[in-house]
Design an enzyme around this catalytic site. Structure first.
Site, short mmCIF file in Angstrom:
data_model
loop_
_atom_site.label_atom_id
_atom_site.label_comp_id
_atom_site.label_asym_id
_atom_site.label_seq_id
_atom_site.Cartn_x
_atom_site.Cartn_y
_atom_site.Cartn_z
N GLU A 134 0.84 -1.19 0.00
CA GLU A 134 0.00 0.00 0.00
C GLU A 134 0.88 1.24 0.00
O GLU A 134 2.10 1.14 0.21
CB GLU A 134 -0.93 -0.02 1.22
CG GLU A 134 -1.89 -1.20 1.20
CD GLU A 134 -2.85 -1.22 2.38
OE1 GLU A 134 -3.71 -2.11 2.41
OE2 GLU A 134 -2.73 -0.34 3.26
N THR A 181 1.99 -5.27 -9.55
CA THR A 181 2.34 -5.84 -10.85
C THR A 181 1.08 -6.29 -11.57
O THR A 181 0.21 -6.93 -10.97
CB THR A 181 3.30 -7.02 -10.67
OG1 THR A 181 4.49 -6.57 -10.02
CG2 THR A 181 3.67 -7.63 -12.02
N GLU A 229 9.67 -8.17 -3.32
CA GLU A 229 9.63 -9.45 -2.58
C GLU A 229 10.55 -9.44 -1.36
O GLU A 229 11.10 -10.46 -0.97
CB GLU A 229 10.00 -10.62 -3.51
CG GLU A 229 8.96 -10.89 -4.59
CD GLU A 229 7.58 -11.12 -4.02
OE1 GLU A 229 7.40 -12.03 -3.20
OE2 GLU A 229 6.66 -10.37 -4.41
#
Length: 384
Positions: free
Chosen positions: A126, A157, A365
């Site tokens: 966010e 994405t 990630e």
């Protein structure tokens, strides 16, 4: 220890490399400059089974394991990271459905992705929430037999090209414990109140679509809940070992692609009457680039093997692989530009694009700093 690939894996690697060299690499500059999603190339990749490659055969996928998917990522990213991510991320988010979803959800959402007829996404981050996933504020409230969702998601994405997203929401703000009260809910992009705002001006991976998602009273049926209500955060954490191994493979591909281009240029570019690859300073750079890429590859393959074999070292290995491979990608991309000299500073050569593309592997990630925290925690708990 068996360090060899099976015949099937070697064939897969060669087929993907041919596709990457013929379809991806020649078009990379165009999609990067125009920051557009490569729909045509993604469609071709889907026909080869490269979209949703790890989706099981019973749901229309190729059923590849983690090692196979790492081989695919390495070859695609060695050709062009932006287009490669566009291909591989078409199934992003389906991991949760495969692991925790109902049979009906698997048939409805996995099969179209595997066929190349749909694009999925995972909506976690966010505007004010990055590494601290437990601070997610997007709310989903029950209203009869529907969930009503409000919030913003950032850096998503496939945000403006995706057909559906697995959205991490807060469903019980009064739940005890920092990590309880979250749920994962499937949200289709054609729902009223769903809006995607494409993010442009990215430093790298420009062919890959990234957007901010705005959810304003978006209503979805209660059966769109994935897994157990309130357990969404813990469900999400289950996949970081796999996705971080995947990003490690991206880093290996970028490191290899940069090393390959540096070698090609060093063999072609002449100064003082001979190829610059004849000079010891350049030879040392090339030796380091290829050596470190090989080290990153072996660490990543071991992490992927651990995914396939549910090895107890996986969490540590995944973070080690992600941290080292991404660092190697950035270093090799930097050296590739250096070897190209002035030619590496313009986008006539791939070196400039790889330099920009490499950095994201140290961010998404889980940042490099987060990986080191995970590694240290695992060492303290288990050691070597």
């Amino acid at each position: 220890m068996d360090f060899g690939l099976s015949d099937e894996q070697q064939q897969l690697k060669e087929e993907v490399k041919r596709f990457a060299d013929n379809e991806v690499r020649p078009n990379a500059q165009e999609y990067d400059r125009e920051e557009k999603f490569p729909h045509d190339i993604v469609d071709e990749a889907a026909e080869m089974g490269l979209c949703g490659a790890t989706i099981p055969i019973e749901y229309g996928g190729a059923g590849y394991g983690a090692v196979d998917s790492v081989l695919i990522a390495e070859e695609l990213f060695a050709a062009d990271p932006g287009i490669a991510l566009s291909i591989l991320a078409t199934s992003f988010g389906t991991e949760a459905i495969l692991e925790y979803g109902t049979e009906e959800q698997k048939e409805e959402y996995l099969e179209p992705v595997a066929r190349g007829d749909a694009i999925s996404g995972a909506a976690i981050s966010e505007p004010d929430t990055g590494s601290d996933v437990s601070s997610v504020s997007t709310r989903a409230e029950k209203d009869g037999d529907e969930w009503v969702i409000n919030g913003n998601k950032m850096w998503i994405t496939n945000g403006s090209v995706g057909d559906f997203f697995v959205v991490l929401c807060k469903t019980d703000p009064d739940a005890d414990g920092r990590y309880n009260g979250f749920s994962q809910i499937i949200v289709e992009s054609d729902r009223d109140g769903f809006e995607a705002d494409k993010i442009t001006g990215k430093m790298g991976i420009r062919a890959s679509d990234t957007a901010e998602l705005i959810l304003d009273d978006v209503r979805v049926p209660e059966e769109n809940l994935v897994g157990t209500e309130g357990m969404g955060f813990l469900q999400q954490m289950q996949f970081f070992d796999e996705t971080r191994t995947g990003v490690a493979a991206q880093g290996v591909g970028i490191a290899k692609g940069a090393a390959r281009r540096a070698l090609e240029y060093a063999q072609e570019r002449e100064q003082f009457g001979r190829p610059i690859g004849d000079f010891q300073a350049i030879q040392h750079k090339l030796a380091d680039m290829h050596t470190e890429a090989e080290a990153a590859r072996n660490l990543t393959y071991k992490s992927a093997w651990s995914v396939d074999n549910a090895d107890g070292q996986l969490t540590k290995l995944a973070s080690m692989a992600k941290e080292f491979a991404s660092r190697t990608a950035v270093k090799n991309a930097n050296e590739c530009v250096q070897i190209h000299g002035g030619s590496g500073f313009v986008d006539d050569f791939d070196a400039e694009r790889f330099y920009r593309d490499a950095k994201i592997t140290q961010i998404y990630e889980g940042t490099t700093e987060i990986q080191k925290m995970v590694i240290a925690r695992e060492l303290q708990g288990k050691g070597f």
